[in-house]
Structures are given as structure tokens and as C-alpha cells.
Design an enzyme around this catalytic site. Structure first.
Site, PDB file in Angstrom:
ATOM      1  N   HIS A   1       0.836  -1.200   0.000  1.00  0.00           N
ATOM      2  CA  HIS A   1       0.000   0.000   0.000  1.00  0.00           C
ATOM      3  C   HIS A   1       0.874   1.254   0.000  1.00  0.00           C
ATOM      4  CE1 HIS A   1      -3.436  -2.513   0.942  1.00  0.00           C
ATOM      5  NE2 HIS A   1      -2.919  -2.896   2.096  1.00  0.00           N
TER       6      HIS A   1
ATOM      7  N   GLU B   1       2.923  -6.582   2.980  1.00  0.00           N
ATOM      8  CA  GLU B   1       2.134  -5.420   3.396  1.00  0.00           C
ATOM      9  C   GLU B   1       3.030  -4.252   3.832  1.00  0.00           C
ATOM     10  OE1 GLU B   1      -2.060  -4.566   5.819  1.00  0.00           O
ATOM     11  OE2 GLU B   1      -0.701  -6.107   6.550  1.00  0.00           O
TER      12      GLU B   1
ATOM     13  N   ARG C   1       5.792  -1.848  11.792  1.00  0.00           N
ATOM     14  CA  ARG C   1       7.005  -1.269  11.188  1.00  0.00           C
ATOM     15  C   ARG C   1       8.257  -1.446  12.034  1.00  0.00           C
ATOM     16  NH1 ARG C   1       4.957   4.224   8.090  1.00  0.00           N
ATOM     17  NH2 ARG C   1       2.904   3.458   7.490  1.00  0.00           N
TER      18      ARG C   1
ATOM     19  N   ALA D   1      -5.037   0.936   2.576  1.00  0.00           N
ATOM     20  CA  ALA D   1      -6.318   0.261   2.775  1.00  0.00           C
ATOM     21  C   ALA D   1      -7.146   0.919   3.874  1.00  0.00           C
ATOM     22  CB  ALA D   1      -6.087  -1.214   3.097  1.00  0.00           C
TER      23      ALA D   1
END
Length: 350
Positions: free
Chosen positions: A8, A288, A294, A72
Site C-alpha cells: 500500500h 504489506e 514497522r 487500505a
């Protein structure tokens, strides 16, 4: 080749978020519209956002190609009305198209659909058909994100197997593109977004598919359930047993010709379970990144979302299994990828 089917644009330039906030505020305050033409983002801004974000990590981790979609969670379909969602999808998808044009062979587009809940659902799905066709035919996109809960955490829409969605599935089959069944943000305080709503959505939509005849009506339809399928692999026996109790066909016959799962599972034991339970031909590599998690896993010293290193650590996969997971399945599930010059080693942006 390593194809990441789930990326994304979470590092989009701040101007995108400011435009979206202005759009939402204008509609909520007075019902007015903000023109997409008011958004200005330069190519240099896009390059900086990608080169210091996703592209840098792709190069570090050995990913050749990422299927790239708008953020998203930020789809946030419950805001405004069907026109709000349509304008927002145009803006978000146009930006993804620019990323793909600036970094050919490294990013391939997957579109956001302009869904809306409630009374606007049917209208918004007609818009979704048109937006899907626009993105595929004009930009070369290879798939779409389909939100099974456009009410964003309140689950007020019918299941994705309802016939209100059939015009969209007809277009998907006609264009030969799959959908990733990916919820967006949660506005329900009882459902945190990334760890509750996302994973619950994955689990719920799988059961919707199991209880339907959708793939009898659309045998060529293909979908991907992200995040390793939520709880699905962990409870595979429960699904098998309930389908047997209901007189339904075995899962292999019922869904596995059409349903696939990605590898967005952020620890080795979970990845091992996924690959032990789900056939290799139904698993697509994905990370992703840059997305839900992260940080660095203190147990391994690697980033949580470095799913390639996790996949490399699991046992029981043959060389052919790994080939399928790393790129073979993506090329089959997203057949329009063949129209792209993937991972050109001569590309200057690599």
C-alpha cells in the site's frame, strides 16, 4: 523472482491526506464538494516518498515487484456519500498510476473501489464496476481491493456473496482480474483496526464464501484473503467440520479453486502453520510493507514485516512450493501481470 502481492502507498505525500481531510470536512459541514483538481503533487514528491520508503525496502529485502494499492485503512468508505467515495477513489488510484509509471517493472497497480455503505451501496457498486474498468484498461492495473465491510467496523452491508455484488464480479471475470478482500479502517471503538478489524474481517469473509454458491455462479472468479487468512488456517478443522455438518462439499472443492491467502504473517510459527495447513498453490507471497507493523522483532533482530526471511525459515516446503509462493501463484492469480515488463534488471530506478 519475488512478487509481493500486497503493498500500500502508506508513505504518500502529505498533500493527499490534506485533500482528503478537506473533502470530508466540506461534505460534513455543508454538503459541498472539493474538486480533485485542487490536489497538486509533483513527480519529485512521489519519487522521494517511494525511493525512501517502499523501493528502498524492496531492494534491501530482495523483492522484485510489488502489487501496489492505495492505503487500505484510508479507503474509509463510510465517509460522505457515493460521490464522495468515487472522487476519493479517482484521486487515490490516479496517484497509484503515477507511481507505477515512474517506477515501471517495480510497482504494478491494484485499485481502490468507490464503495459506500447503506442506501448508497448499489450505486457505489455500479461506480466500482466503471472504476475497475478504467484502472485496468487505462492504467494497466491487475486487480482491486474489495472491502467486505464498507461501513468500516459496523458490518452493516450484506455479505460479499450477495447478488448486489454480482455486476462487479461479472466485470472482474470479464477483465480477468482478482480482488483482495481487504477491510478498511474501523470506526468502531470495540474493534481496533489492524489487529482486530483486519483479522476479524479476513476470518468472517472466508466463512461468507464457504456458505455461498458464489464460485458455482462465477467459477472463474479469484480472490485473495490477506494477513494469512486471519484465523482461518488456525481453525481449518472447524471449517471442515461445519461444512461437513451442513452437507457442503469439502473445502478443497468448495473454495480452494478460487480463494488464496497471502503471507502477511509476522512470526515464524504462524508462517509455519499457514504453509502446513494451506496448499502451496493457494499461498501468495506478501509483506504489506510499509504497513501495519514497522518495528524490529527483538526475538529475531529482523523487521516484523520482513516476511521473506520468515518464509525462508519455515520447513516442509519443496523447491516447487517456494517457486509457487514467491511468484508462480501471483502470475496465475493476476494474469495481467504478463502485460508488464517485470523487474527489468536494467531499470535505472532499481
Amino acid at each position: 523472482m519475488l512478487i509481493d502481492c500486497h503493498g500500500h502507498f502508506t508513505t504518500a505525500p502529505p498533500a493527499l491526506g490534506r485533500w482528503r481531510e478537506k473533502q470530508i470536512r466540506a461534505f460534513e459541514d455543508s454538503g459541498t464538494r472539493v474538486s480533485p483538481d485542487e490536489l497538486t503533487i509533483g513527480d519529485d514528491e512521489i519519487r522521494a516518498a517511494v525511493e525512501q520508503g517502499q523501493l528502498r525496502l524492496q531492494n534491501e529485502r530482495g523483492t522484485d515487484v510489488t502489487l501496489f494499492s492505495p492505503g487500505a485503512g484510508k479507503m474509509a468508505h463510510h465517509y460522505g456519500d457515493a460521490r464522495t467515495s468515487l472522487d476519493w477513489s479517482h484521486v487515490a488510484n490516479d496517484l497509484i498510476a503515477r507511481v507505477c509509471a515512474l517506477f515501471p517493472g517495480r510497482f504494478v497497480g491494484v485499485c481502490q473501489l468507490p464503495q459506500s455503505p447503506g442506501a448508497d451501496l448499489e450505486t457505489s457498486l455500479r461506480h466500482s464496476v466503471a472504476e475497475l474498468e478504467r484502472c485496468v484498461t487505462e492504467f494497466g492495473f491487475v486487480g482491486a481491493l474489495l472491502n467486505p465491510d464498507p461501513s468500516d467496523g459496523n458490518w452493516q452491508a450484506p455479505p460479499v456473496t450477495d447478488k448486489v455484488y454480482y455486476p462487479l464480479y461479472e466485470k472482474m471475470v470479464e477483465l480477468d482480474v482478482p480482488a483482495m478482500l481487504h477491510v478498511a479502517m474501523s470506526r468502531n471503538p470495540a474493534l481496533q483496526g489492524t489487529c482486530a478489524h483486519y483479522l476479524a474481517g479476513d476470518t468472517a469473509v472466508f466463512m461468507q464464501l464457504c456458505q455461498s454458491d458464489l464460485f458455482r455462479d462465477f467459477p472463474g472468479l479469484r480472490v485473495v484473503i490477506p494477513h494469512g487468512g486471519g484465523a482461518v488456517p488456525y481453525h481449518w478443522g472447524r471449517y471442515r467440520g461445519v461444512m461437513q455438518d451442513q452437507g457442503r462439499p469439502p473445502l478443497e472443492e468448495l473454495v480452494l479453486n478460487n480463494v488464496h491467502f497471502d503471507t502477511c504473517v509476522y512470526h515464524r510459527r504462524g508462517m509455519q502453520l499457514l504453509t502446513d495447513v494451506i496448499p502451496a498453490r493457494n499461498i501468495l507471497f506478501a509483506s504489506e510493507m510499509i504497513g501495519a507493523v514497522r518495528g524490529i522483532d527483538p526475538e529475531t533482530g529482523n523487521p516484523f514485516d520482513d516476511t521473506k526471511s520468515i518464509l525462508d525459515s519455515v520447513t516442509g516446503l519443496t523447491d516447487e512450493d517456494r517457486r509457487l509462493i514467491e511468484h508462480g501463484n501471483a502470475l496465475r492469480v493476476f494474469p495481467r501481470l504478463k502485460n508488464h515488463n517485470l523487474a527489468n534488471p536494467e531499470a535505472t530506478n532499481r
